[in-house]
Design an enzyme around this catalytic site. Sequence first.
Site, PDB file in Angstrom:
ATOM      1  N   LYS A 172     -13.930   0.756  -4.369  1.00 33.77           N
ATOM      2  CA  LYS A 172     -15.049   1.159  -3.501  1.00 33.77           C
ATOM      3  C   LYS A 172     -16.086   1.928  -4.314  1.00 33.77           C
ATOM      4  CE  LYS A 172     -12.333   1.627   0.714  1.00 33.77           C
ATOM      5  NZ  LYS A 172     -11.778   2.578   1.667  1.00 33.77           N
ATOM      6  N   HIS A 222       7.457 -27.056  -0.732  1.00 34.10           N
ATOM      7  CA  HIS A 222       6.811 -28.201  -1.389  1.00 34.10           C
ATOM      8  C   HIS A 222       5.689 -27.756  -2.320  1.00 34.10           C
ATOM      9  CE1 HIS A 222       8.931 -31.147   1.191  1.00 34.10           C
ATOM     10  NE2 HIS A 222       9.033 -30.068   1.953  1.00 34.10           N
ATOM     11  N   GLU A 248       0.825  -1.202   0.000  1.00 28.68           N
ATOM     12  CA  GLU A 248       0.000   0.000   0.000  1.00 28.68           C
ATOM     13  C   GLU A 248       0.868   1.264   0.000  1.00 28.68           C
ATOM     14  OE1 GLU A 248      -4.351  -0.231   1.925  1.00 28.68           O
ATOM     15  OE2 GLU A 248      -2.881   0.545   3.310  1.00 28.68           O
TER      16      GLU A 248
HETATM   17  O1  PA5 Z   1      -3.807   1.417   5.746  1.00 24.27           O
HETATM   18  C1  PA5 Z   1      -4.912   1.872   5.526  1.00 24.27           C
HETATM   19  O2  PA5 Z   1      -5.136   3.081   5.594  1.00 24.27           O
HETATM   20  C2  PA5 Z   1      -6.095   0.984   5.175  1.00 24.27           C
HETATM   21  O3  PA5 Z   1      -5.738  -0.320   5.006  1.00 24.27           O
HETATM   22  C3  PA5 Z   1      -7.102   1.063   6.289  1.00 24.27           C
HETATM   23  O4  PA5 Z   1      -6.480   0.727   7.492  1.00 24.27           O
HETATM   24  C4  PA5 Z   1      -8.286   0.151   6.063  1.00 24.27           C
HETATM   25  O5  PA5 Z   1      -8.886   0.453   4.831  1.00 24.27           O
HETATM   26  C5  PA5 Z   1      -9.308   0.317   7.174  1.00 24.27           C
HETATM   27  O6  PA5 Z   1      -9.699   1.645   7.294  1.00 24.27           O
HETATM   28  P1  PA5 Z   1     -10.489   2.180   8.537  1.00 24.27           P
HETATM   29  O7  PA5 Z   1      -9.629   2.033   9.741  1.00 24.27           O
HETATM   30  O8  PA5 Z   1     -10.772   3.614   8.236  1.00 24.27           O
HETATM   31  O9  PA5 Z   1     -11.749   1.352   8.649  1.00 24.27           O
END
Ligand code: PA5
Length: 447
Positions: free
Chosen positions: A424, A310, A289
């Site tokens: 989304k 394996h 990310e």
């Molecule tokens: O690293 C990030 O920002 C995302 O992976 C969020 O943690 C994830 O989408 C969850 O978001 P939230 O804590 O707003 O529900």
Amino acid sequence: MSLIINDLYVNEFVSGDELNLFRREVDLHRDQIYKKEGKGNDFLGWVDLPGKVDHALLTRIESDAAELREHSEVAVLVGIGGSYLGTRAVCEALSTNPFPANETEEKQIQLVYAGHHLDQDYLHNLLDWLKNKSFSIIVISKSGTTTEPAIAFRLLRELLERKLGKDQAAKRIIAVTDASKGALKTLADAEDYKSYVIPDDVGGRYSVLTPVGLLPIAVAGHNIRELVQGAVSMAELLREKDQLTENPAAHYAVIRNILYSKGKTTEILATYNPSLTFFIEWWKQLFGESEGKGGKGIFPAGVTFTTDLHSMGQYIQDGHKNFFETTITIGKDRHEVIIPEDENDLEGLNYLAGKSVGFVNEMASRGTMLAHVDGDVPNLEIILPEITPYHIGGLIYFFEMACAISGYILDVNPFDQPGVEDYKKNMFALLGKPGFEQETKAIKKRL
Ligand code: PA5
């Protein structure tokens, strides 16, 4: 804190001169990180976070965790991504015994997860199972609007309220969310849930050392003070060591970028300790990310050896070579299991009698790294003395800092995630969410 980068198995792929070329750039990036002047600098709260976790916060978390443990057989952590993976990574790493002899040894409370996917069979089974359990909910969402945890929380809350009534249920729910905004914050205030704040300047994937991770990790019974102390020690070490090869985070970040520039576009993180499998999942989110943007980034993959030798072993040894491997080696296991002598020795194992399984695992690891190097797979090794809360805390901070430096070398903002919004938008359009009417029209034409 000791964490060693062994570059012996990358030396034939990365020269000292190539490393030296990065010295000034790394100095610059470290400066940007510590002075909070680089890309995404409003999300650099994690840099000095470990040293700022105060005694009062830890005491409050420990006290709430103890209360929750006393009243519940099960704690359900509701969260996804950065609001879930860090906790699971730490809890699975530190779960010393998956086969406890009795309740008091390990399983005083069972931490289970929800809201980390949309599988309704899982939710059905979980809700059914919880009907006859005393349970509490820790709901974690920074935005408070993420679909998966929001759905799971609504269902779990409803079950808890049906079982206990609204007032008692409210005492079994703890929310971890933004200080001032978002649906979860509003709900927590309205229902008078206990709540904890996720600092504004810490993004989800860097948040495991905030209440996002510390609360559920404490609920699971692990020592959060040692976890934080490990991160503090690693933060001190990384700030102190300004020579590239003496600073493990900088060293790791540079080597992976040199390999990337040579066409090694995937990094496989390997462990020989299955308890670290979920740590790799956390690492995949952290690096994936943070770096995968603008058409760039090293693809983070993971394997658990020797199991995956394996299955994936063939590809890694012999397949298309666009990857390198980073192996996490643990210096000392928690227990030793000695291989016994057998009178008949039908499987020919007596040559190992008296040796430990850990010794065999270590030789498997050495043999694999050498074989992979021979198969044109550079192999970097990260050596951690043992799996304890202290060392896991250090490993978390090490990867966070390495990821920030690496992202800056790659010239991306390692602290945003614009790409996760696209799916989304389509999902909301297909679901008919109010406000997405234009997108709904557009997407229906494509179906
Ligand atoms: O690293 C990030 O920002 C995302 O992976 C969020 O943690 C994830 O989408 C969850 O978001 P939230 O804590 O707003 O529900």
